[in-house]
Write a protein that holds these residues in place. Structure first.
Motif, PDB file in Angstrom:
ATOM      1  N   HIS A   1       0.849  -1.197   0.000  1.00 37.79           N
ATOM      2  CA  HIS A   1       0.000   0.000   0.000  1.00 37.79           C
ATOM      3  C   HIS A   1       0.886   1.249   0.000  1.00 37.79           C
ATOM      4  O   HIS A   1       0.897   2.019   0.966  1.00 37.79           O
ATOM      5  N   PRO A   2       1.646   1.442  -1.071  1.00 35.42           N
ATOM      6  CA  PRO A   2       2.571   2.579  -1.107  1.00 35.42           C
ATOM      7  C   PRO A   2       1.826   3.908  -1.069  1.00 35.42           C
ATOM      8  O   PRO A   2       0.706   4.031  -1.585  1.00 35.42           O
ATOM      9  N   LYS A   3       2.454   4.897  -0.453  1.00 36.54           N
ATOM     10  CA  LYS A   3       1.835   6.220  -0.358  1.00 36.54           C
ATOM     11  C   LYS A   3       1.830   6.938  -1.701  1.00 36.54           C
ATOM     12  O   LYS A   3       1.051   7.865  -1.914  1.00 36.54           O
ATOM     13  N   GLU A   4       2.736   6.522  -2.570  1.00 39.58           N
ATOM     14  CA  GLU A   4       2.799   7.105  -3.911  1.00 39.58           C
ATOM     15  C   GLU A   4       2.726   5.986  -4.938  1.00 39.58           C
ATOM     16  O   GLU A   4       3.282   4.912  -4.733  1.00 39.58           O
ATOM     17  N   GLN A   5       2.059   6.255  -6.046  1.00 33.67           N
ATOM     18  CA  GLN A   5       1.930   5.250  -7.085  1.00 33.67           C
ATOM     19  C   GLN A   5       2.222   5.864  -8.447  1.00 33.67           C
ATOM     20  O   GLN A   5       2.133   7.079  -8.638  1.00 33.67           O
ATOM     21  N   VAL A   6       2.569   4.987  -9.376  1.00 32.82           N
ATOM     22  CA  VAL A   6       2.672   5.370 -10.779  1.00 32.82           C
ATOM     23  C   VAL A   6       1.455   4.770 -11.467  1.00 32.82           C
ATOM     24  O   VAL A   6       1.305   3.549 -11.524  1.00 32.82           O
ATOM     25  N   GLN A   7       0.582   5.624 -11.963  1.00 38.59           N
ATOM     26  CA  GLN A   7      -0.698   5.175 -12.514  1.00 38.59           C
ATOM     27  C   GLN A   7      -0.776   5.485 -14.002  1.00 38.59           C
ATOM     28  O   GLN A   7      -0.636   6.642 -14.416  1.00 38.59           O
ATOM     29  N   PHE A   8      -0.999   4.444 -14.799  1.00 39.21           N
ATOM     30  CA  PHE A   8      -1.207   4.622 -16.234  1.00 39.21           C
ATOM     31  C   PHE A   8      -2.689   4.874 -16.486  1.00 39.21           C
ATOM     32  O   PHE A   8      -3.544   4.124 -16.014  1.00 39.21           O
ATOM     33  N   GLN A   9      -2.978   5.945 -17.221  1.00 35.55           N
ATOM     34  CA  GLN A   9      -4.361   6.361 -17.446  1.00 35.55           C
ATOM     35  C   GLN A   9      -4.594   6.671 -18.921  1.00 35.55           C
ATOM     36  O   GLN A   9      -3.649   6.844 -19.698  1.00 35.55           O
ATOM     37  N   GLU A  10      -5.874   6.740 -19.286  1.00 35.45           N
ATOM     38  CA  GLU A  10      -6.226   7.193 -20.625  1.00 35.45           C
ATOM     39  C   GLU A  10      -5.791   8.649 -20.797  1.00 35.45           C
ATOM     40  O   GLU A  10      -5.688   9.400 -19.824  1.00 35.45           O
ATOM     41  N   LEU A  11      -5.570   9.056 -22.033  1.00 31.30           N
ATOM     42  CA  LEU A  11      -5.059  10.401 -22.294  1.00 31.30           C
ATOM     43  C   LEU A  11      -6.004  11.480 -21.779  1.00 31.30           C
ATOM     44  O   LEU A  11      -5.580  12.463 -21.168  1.00 31.30           O
ATOM     45  N   GLY A  12      -7.296  11.293 -21.994  1.00 34.83           N
ATOM     46  CA  GLY A  12      -8.254  12.290 -21.533  1.00 34.83           C
ATOM     47  C   GLY A  12      -8.115  13.603 -22.279  1.00 34.83           C
ATOM     48  O   GLY A  12      -7.570  13.671 -23.388  1.00 34.83           O
ATOM     49  N   LYS A  13      -8.571  14.670 -21.658  1.00 34.86           N
ATOM     50  CA  LYS A  13      -8.538  15.988 -22.284  1.00 34.86           C
ATOM     51  C   LYS A  13      -7.119  16.536 -22.257  1.00 34.86           C
ATOM     52  O   LYS A  13      -6.468  16.576 -21.212  1.00 34.86           O
ATOM     53  N   LEU A  14      -6.630  16.955 -23.405  1.00 33.48           N
ATOM     54  CA  LEU A  14      -5.253  17.421 -23.514  1.00 33.48           C
ATOM     55  C   LEU A  14      -4.977  18.585 -22.565  1.00 33.48           C
ATOM     56  O   LEU A  14      -5.719  19.570 -22.534  1.00 33.48           O
ATOM     57  N   GLY A  15      -3.900  18.438 -21.791  1.00 39.35           N
ATOM     58  CA  GLY A  15      -3.462  19.517 -20.920  1.00 39.35           C
ATOM     59  C   GLY A  15      -4.281  19.711 -19.666  1.00 39.35           C
ATOM     60  O   GLY A  15      -4.054  20.676 -18.921  1.00 39.35           O
ATOM     61  N   ALA A  16      -5.223  18.800 -19.383  1.00 38.31           N
ATOM     62  CA  ALA A  16      -6.090  18.983 -18.214  1.00 38.31           C
ATOM     63  C   ALA A  16      -5.288  19.036 -16.923  1.00 38.31           C
ATOM     64  O   ALA A  16      -5.603  19.807 -16.010  1.00 38.31           O
ATOM     65  N   SER A  17      -4.233  18.233 -16.825  1.00 38.40           N
ATOM     66  CA  SER A  17      -3.445  18.210 -15.587  1.00 38.40           C
ATOM     67  C   SER A  17      -2.762  19.545 -15.332  1.00 38.40           C
ATOM     68  O   SER A  17      -2.590  19.958 -14.181  1.00 38.40           O
TER      69      SER A  17
ATOM     70  N   VAL B   1       0.653   8.615 -15.899  1.00 40.74           N
ATOM     71  CA  VAL B   1       1.312   8.403 -17.190  1.00 40.74           C
ATOM     72  C   VAL B   1       0.239   8.173 -18.247  1.00 40.74           C
ATOM     73  O   VAL B   1      -0.677   7.366 -18.051  1.00 40.74           O
ATOM     74  N   ARG B   2       0.360   8.883 -19.355  1.00 42.38           N
ATOM     75  CA  ARG B   2      -0.614   8.778 -20.442  1.00 42.38           C
ATOM     76  C   ARG B   2       0.128   8.641 -21.767  1.00 42.38           C
ATOM     77  O   ARG B   2       1.284   9.053 -21.891  1.00 42.38           O
ATOM     78  N   PHE B   3      -0.561   8.090 -22.751  1.00 42.07           N
ATOM     79  CA  PHE B   3       0.022   7.918 -24.077  1.00 42.07           C
ATOM     80  C   PHE B   3      -0.672   8.838 -25.071  1.00 42.07           C
ATOM     81  O   PHE B   3      -1.902   8.844 -25.177  1.00 42.07           O
ATOM     82  N   HIS B   4       0.134   9.602 -25.793  1.00 44.04           N
ATOM     83  CA  HIS B   4      -0.397  10.441 -26.859  1.00 44.04           C
ATOM     84  C   HIS B   4      -0.511   9.600 -28.124  1.00 44.04           C
ATOM     85  O   HIS B   4       0.341   8.765 -28.410  1.00 44.04           O
ATOM     86  N   GLY B   5      -1.570   9.808 -28.869  1.00 49.02           N
ATOM     87  CA  GLY B   5      -1.766   9.036 -30.091  1.00 49.02           C
ATOM     88  C   GLY B   5      -2.855   8.006 -29.911  1.00 49.02           C
ATOM     89  O   GLY B   5      -3.811   8.210 -29.157  1.00 49.02           O
ATOM     90  N   ALA B   6      -2.710   6.868 -30.594  1.00 45.92           N
ATOM     91  CA  ALA B   6      -3.732   5.821 -30.535  1.00 45.92           C
ATOM     92  C   ALA B   6      -3.877   5.300 -29.107  1.00 45.92           C
ATOM     93  O   ALA B   6      -2.881   5.137 -28.393  1.00 45.92           O
ATOM     94  N   PRO B   7      -5.107   5.026 -28.650  1.00 50.64           N
ATOM     95  CA  PRO B   7      -5.320   4.505 -27.290  1.00 50.64           C
ATOM     96  C   PRO B   7      -4.555   3.198 -27.082  1.00 50.64           C
ATOM     97  O   PRO B   7      -4.473   2.364 -27.986  1.00 50.64           O
ATOM     98  N   PRO B   8      -3.995   2.990 -25.896  1.00 54.09           N
ATOM     99  CA  PRO B   8      -3.193   1.784 -25.643  1.00 54.09           C
ATOM    100  C   PRO B   8      -4.007   0.517 -25.488  1.00 54.09           C
ATOM    101  O   PRO B   8      -3.459  -0.583 -25.513  1.00 54.09           O
TER     102      PRO B   8
END
Length: 522
Positions: free
Chosen positions: A25-41, A175-182
């Motif tokens: 149960h780490p306090k920090e995680q690396v999460q792979f997500q869908e790209l979503g709306k560009l620049g939202a973060s 982490v997100r991928f630009h381009g075709a959905p993974p």
């Protein structure tokens, strides 16, 4: 009466339960997500990395710049593209989003120039991003065949463990991928990233946290929630009584830290009868888990002993690979997938094994000890024999931080592998390029090299006569001889990953990507 001083927050795990909590149960995680709306973060107040090769990086920067109306970002990418160094090149673009100042770091990854180097250049990603992704949003812009290696390289860049009084507030990296959905890769990357960070944490934790008992309890806790998984442990004097002389002798002198053999099996079909009576089937991953290596009676000097908490990197890697594979559904063939962990502390103390001892292994062979600091092969000899005799696996893989000579053979970025056939060797080399965890062949030449272990009094000595004669390959062949004597008729792969198991002060989680890619999990 004054109140006793208490720390404001817990900065170290004091029990096995604490270790389990930190790693599962780490306090920090690396999460792979869908790209979503560009620049939202960026609008949400988080800074960003954009990494990739030219021109994919330029296109990603252009699309985000247009979405946010910040042309400076596209201009920075165009400027970066004019010259990309072999070690990678970065450029920082800073701008206002509303009233907030935001920063995007662009990392241009150069193309590999050699046929043996992964095209995604994970070495470049590690150099520039290690320890620098906390709280950041990372956009990966690469060709589809580089997504796996790039994603895993990024996942390694957020170290999961530290024991400091002052630490930054926990913040996940996305982490997100630009381009075709993974597509389905996204779920598998999350499982693999989690497992890589488990392996990293196990290796990075010091020996007063990770000992044979705590390692065992963590592994059992992690496996407890998985479906169609069984676990078996042979521990302490039971190892001696059942004939596991290599593992028992290496670990017997560590006070209150008994050695153990941990066996995990994922069996999707639930059928045991075929394994007991039919031909060998499935895969067994066998890992060297020396939680600390003093060298034993052949005591290491201070310079050689510091860092020996990493000597369980092989066990951490195969456990991480097994864990990720099971979470991804197991082997594509639905055959059993086993994990065999040979766990011990090579300590010093009353009753420790000595140079000149002769020990009897589970394979039935005897070893004359001429170097107690060549202990990894002793425990693995028992582990692979168990995989052959008790599990009857068709492919047996052993992985270990086995020899310092590994780097002399294949350098610091590639493990040294031995394989019993050319097809298997080619598959593993390809899996290394695909995953970014490089692997390169050593010498599978038992007829030329096994004489290095000749003994007048036992079946073999445990260390070579000539340290200049393919030493890393010889060490692997010591294990192979025990495997064959145990009756194994299937395939065998040996992975010596001493130097790829760490980078600087941090563990890399090596093995998770390589083995998952080779087994067809991803």
């Amino acid at each position: 009466m004054a109140k006793a001083w208490e720390p404001s927050k817990k900065i170290r795990p004091d029990t096995a339960e604490d270790v389990i909590d930190v790693l599962l149960h780490p306090k920090e995680q690396v999460q792979f997500q869908e790209l979503g709306k560009l620049g939202a973060s960026l609008k949400e107040g988080r800074d960003m990395w954009i990494i990739g090769s030219i021109p994919e990086l330029q296109q990603a920067a252009k699309d985000i710049a247009e979405a946010l109306n910040v042309p400076v970002l596209a201009a920075a990418a165009d400027a970066l593209a004019k010259k990309v160094e072999n070690s990678g090149s970065t450029k920082v673009a800073s701008f206002l989003i509303g009233e907030e100042f935001r920063t995007v770091t662009l990392l241009a990854v150069p193309q590999a120039q050699s046929r043996v180097v992964c095209k995604a250049r994970p070495d470049v990603i590690a150099k520039h991003m290690q320890g620098k992704i906390r709280g950041k949003d990372i956009v990966i812009a690469v060709a589809e065949d580089n997504r796996l290696a790039t994603g895993l390289a990024v996942a390694r860049c957020l170290p999961p463990f530290a024991s400091k009084a002052e630490t930054p507030n926990p913040a996940d990296a996305t982490v997100r991928f630009h381009g075709a959905p993974p597509g389905p890769l996204l779920v598998k990357l999350n499982h693999m990233a989690t497992s890589i960070r488990v392996a990293q944490g196990l290796v990075d934790m010091p020996p007063n946290f990770i000992q044979p008992v705590t390692f065992k309890e963590f592994v059992l806790a992690a496996a407890k929630t998985l479906e169609k998984v069984t676990a078996n442990v042979i521990e302490g004097t039971e190892l001696r009584d059942k004939g596991y002389g290599g593992l028992w002798n290496v670990g017997k002198s560590a006070d209150q830290r008994p050695p153990c053999l941990i066996v995990l099996t994922h069996n999707p079909t639930g059928s045991e009868s075929e394994r007991e009576s039919g031909p060998p089937v499935g895969v067994a991953l066998v890992g060297k888990g020396i939680t600390y290596d003093t060298g034993g009676a052949a005591l290491k000097p201070r310079e050689g002993m510091c860092g020996m908490k990493r000597d369980m990197g092989g066990a951490a890697g195969v456990f991480g690979a097994w864990l990720a594979a099971v979470k991804c559904g197991g082997l594509p063939t639905r055959a059993p997938l086993h994990c065999v962990l040979c766990v011990a502390e090579n300590g010093i103390g009353p009753g420790m094994f000595l140079n000149d001892d002769i020990i009897l292994h589970y394979s039935g062979l005897t070893s004359e000890i001429n170097n107690t600091d060549a202990e990894g092969r002793l425990v693995l000899a028992d582990g692979v024999a168990h995989a052959a005799k008790d599990l009857r696996a068709e492919l047996i893989v052993d992985m270990a931080t086995l020899t310092g000579a590994q780097a002399i053979s294949t350098g610091k970025h590639f493990s040294t592998i031995l394989a019993t056939d050319q097809g298997l060797e080619n598959e593993v080399v390809d899996a290394g390029r695909k995953s970014g965890e490089g692997a390169h062949p050593g010498l599978f030449a038992p007829e030329l090299l096994l004489s290095e272990f000749d003994s007048e009094f036992a079946d073999m000595k445990n260390s070579v006569k000539d340290r200049g004669n393919a030493q890393s390959s010889c060490a692997g062949l010591f294990i192979y001889k025990h495997l064959k004597h145990a009756g194994h008729q299937g395939r065998w792969l040996h992975v010596d990953m001493y130097y790829p198991s760490f980078l600087g002060e941090y563990a890399t989680g090596y093995g998770v990507g390589l083995l998952c890619a080779h087994m067809g999990v991803v």
